[in-house]
Design an enzyme around this catalytic site. Structure first.
Site, short mmCIF file in Angstrom:
data_model
loop_
_atom_site.label_atom_id
_atom_site.label_comp_id
_atom_site.label_asym_id
_atom_site.label_seq_id
_atom_site.Cartn_x
_atom_site.Cartn_y
_atom_site.Cartn_z
CB CYS A 1 -0.90 -0.01 1.24
SG CYS A 1 -1.96 1.46 1.36
CB CYS B 1 -5.26 -0.61 2.49
SG CYS B 1 -3.98 -0.97 3.71
CB CYS C 1 -0.38 2.19 5.69
SG CYS C 1 -1.17 0.68 5.07
CB CYS D 1 -8.87 -4.73 -11.58
SG CYS D 1 -8.50 -3.62 -12.93
CB CYS E 1 -4.19 3.31 5.72
SG CYS E 1 -3.96 2.87 3.98
#
Length: 129
Positions: A45, A94, A48, A117, A97
């Site tokens: 990510c 995510c 984070c 995707c 976060c």
């Protein structure tokens, strides 16, 4: 859960990454830096550093976005119904976060039949050493 103000996110992210991750925008297809990333490693990510996808599950979907047939760990992502386009889709966020990452569809390859995707700007790549 990692929480920051909008100003903090704006300072830490590129304008495109901010719009995608914090406001569920979508980058233009075939423009993302990670679309053609084929080295071994982990896609994390951008907000984070949470480990999201392994290069071992990445495949060329022909859609213009990095695609994976499964996340590294189901508990690292959250899947929610998204009705923003007038049809039900499954949004992927995510877990740490709440960044918008992309969507998952049921048209991927074996063994899962899924296509995660993802937007390139929502991810960063950590090459295996």
């Amino acid at each position: 859960m990692i929480r920051k103000t909008e100003d903090q996110w704006k300072k830490e992210l590129s304008p495109d990454a901010y719009e995608v991750t914090r406001h569920a925008a979508t980058e233009r297809p075939f423009t993302g830096e990670l679309l053609n990333e084929h080295d071994q490693g982990v896609f994390r990510c951008v907000c984070c550093d949470n480990a999201l996808f392994s290069s071992d599950t990445k495949f060329d979907s022909g859609t213009g976005w990095p695609s994976f047939w499964q996340p590294i760990a189901k508990e690292n992502v959250v899947e929610e119904t998204d009705l923003s386009m007038g049809i039900p889709r499954t949004e992927v966020r995510c877990r740490l976060c709440d960044a918008h990452l992309g969507h998952v569809f049921n048209d991927g390859p074996d063994p899962t039949g899924l296509r995660y995707c993802m937007n390139s700007v929502a991810l960063k790549f950590a090459k295996a050493t």
